[in-house]
Design a protein around this motif. Structure first.
Motif, PDB file in Angstrom:
ATOM      1  N   UNK A  56       0.734  14.905  -3.135  1.00 47.06           N
ATOM      2  CA  UNK A  56       2.004  14.806  -3.704  1.00 47.06           C
ATOM      3  C   UNK A  56       2.445  13.614  -4.398  1.00 47.06           C
ATOM      4  N   UNK A  57       1.792  12.410  -4.589  1.00 46.21           N
ATOM      5  CA  UNK A  57       1.943  11.295  -5.504  1.00 46.21           C
ATOM      6  C   UNK A  57       1.370  11.348  -6.801  1.00 46.21           C
ATOM      7  N   UNK A  58       1.831  10.966  -7.689  1.00 51.68           N
ATOM      8  CA  UNK A  58       1.686  11.210  -9.145  1.00 51.68           C
ATOM      9  C   UNK A  58       1.585   9.580  -9.656  1.00 51.68           C
ATOM     10  N   UNK A  59       0.808   9.463 -11.101  1.00 51.67           N
ATOM     11  CA  UNK A  59       0.945   8.216 -11.736  1.00 51.67           C
ATOM     12  C   UNK A  59       2.174   7.461 -12.044  1.00 51.67           C
ATOM     13  N   UNK A  60       2.325   6.401 -11.939  1.00 53.38           N
ATOM     14  CA  UNK A  60       3.561   5.676 -11.879  1.00 53.38           C
ATOM     15  C   UNK A  60       4.582   5.834 -10.963  1.00 53.38           C
ATOM     16  N   UNK A  61       4.340   6.515  -9.874  1.00 58.26           N
ATOM     17  CA  UNK A  61       5.380   6.433  -8.651  1.00 58.26           C
ATOM     18  C   UNK A  61       5.015   5.081  -7.961  1.00 58.26           C
ATOM     19  N   UNK A  62       6.088   4.663  -7.335  1.00 58.77           N
ATOM     20  CA  UNK A  62       5.853   3.379  -6.607  1.00 58.77           C
ATOM     21  C   UNK A  62       6.059   3.788  -5.133  1.00 58.77           C
TER      22      UNK A  62
ATOM     23  N   UNK B 122      -0.972   6.135   2.321  1.00 59.71           N
ATOM     24  CA  UNK B 122       0.290   6.471   1.742  1.00 59.71           C
ATOM     25  C   UNK B 122       1.196   6.849   2.683  1.00 59.71           C
ATOM     26  N   UNK B 123       2.350   5.958   3.144  1.00 60.38           N
ATOM     27  CA  UNK B 123       3.308   6.486   3.987  1.00 60.38           C
ATOM     28  C   UNK B 123       4.605   6.813   3.295  1.00 60.38           C
ATOM     29  N   UNK B 124       4.971   6.410   2.277  1.00 61.30           N
ATOM     30  CA  UNK B 124       6.267   7.076   1.737  1.00 61.30           C
ATOM     31  C   UNK B 124       6.473   6.658   0.246  1.00 61.30           C
ATOM     32  N   UNK B 125       7.153   7.354  -0.311  1.00 58.20           N
ATOM     33  CA  UNK B 125       7.654   7.283  -1.749  1.00 58.20           C
ATOM     34  C   UNK B 125       8.835   6.148  -1.987  1.00 58.20           C
ATOM     35  N   UNK B 126       8.686   5.124  -2.631  1.00 58.68           N
ATOM     36  CA  UNK B 126       9.744   4.094  -2.896  1.00 58.68           C
ATOM     37  C   UNK B 126      10.613   4.399  -4.027  1.00 58.68           C
ATOM     38  N   UNK B 127       9.951   4.971  -5.227  1.00 58.51           N
ATOM     39  CA  UNK B 127      10.595   5.248  -6.263  1.00 58.51           C
ATOM     40  C   UNK B 127       9.749   6.023  -7.219  1.00 58.51           C
TER      41      UNK B 127
ATOM     42  N   UNK C 218       2.176   0.337  -7.310  1.00 60.97           N
ATOM     43  CA  UNK C 218       2.206   1.612  -8.494  1.00 60.97           C
ATOM     44  C   UNK C 218       1.098   2.451  -8.439  1.00 60.97           C
ATOM     45  N   UNK C 219       1.310   3.814  -8.336  1.00 62.81           N
ATOM     46  CA  UNK C 219      -0.108   4.633  -8.305  1.00 62.81           C
ATOM     47  C   UNK C 219      -0.138   4.482  -9.810  1.00 62.81           C
ATOM     48  N   UNK C 220      -1.770   4.429 -10.029  1.00 60.34           N
ATOM     49  CA  UNK C 220      -2.418   3.925 -11.332  1.00 60.34           C
ATOM     50  C   UNK C 220      -3.331   5.405 -11.585  1.00 60.34           C
ATOM     51  N   UNK C 221      -3.742   5.947 -10.499  1.00 62.18           N
ATOM     52  CA  UNK C 221      -4.759   7.039 -10.848  1.00 62.18           C
ATOM     53  C   UNK C 221      -4.600   8.014  -9.742  1.00 62.18           C
TER      54      UNK C 221
END
Length: 97
Positions: A64-70, A87-92, A23-26
């Motif tokens: 493109x990835x923000x806090x809370x994204x898996x 980062x390779x892909x957005x899971x959730x 999970x992205x925390x920052x």
């Protein structure tokens, strides 16, 4: 199956690449996200299942990835002193509360 993010090559053929999901925390830094990877392991002495976690700095070229994204991250060449994951892909996507 080689894809590129900027000039960072991901998934070179014939290369065994570690991949983790966390999970992205920052997302405060430019082109970098901090990803918290949690795993559950059995304690050697007592046999109890305990949670272990570790933070990784991962390259995010477009921001493109923000806090809370898996997200899924993959090991790559060293990009900076502390950053050798991409980062390779957005899971959730993160849920809005």
């Amino acid at each position: 199956m080689t894809s590129t993010v900027g000039e960072i090559v991901i998934g070179a053929p014939g290369k065994n690449q570690r991949k983790l999901v966390g999970r992205v925390v920052s997302d405060k830094r430019a082109k970098t996200v901090t990803v918290l990877v949690e795993r559950r392991v059995k304690d050697d002495l007592y046999g109890k299942i305990v949670g272990r976690s570790r933070k990784y700095h991962a390259h995010d070229e477009k921001g493109e990835f923000k806090m809370g994204d898996m997200v899924e991250i993959a090991e790559s060449r060293p990009i900076s002193k502390t950053k050798s994951w991409v980062v390779t892909r957005l899971v959730q996507k993160a849920r809005i509360v």
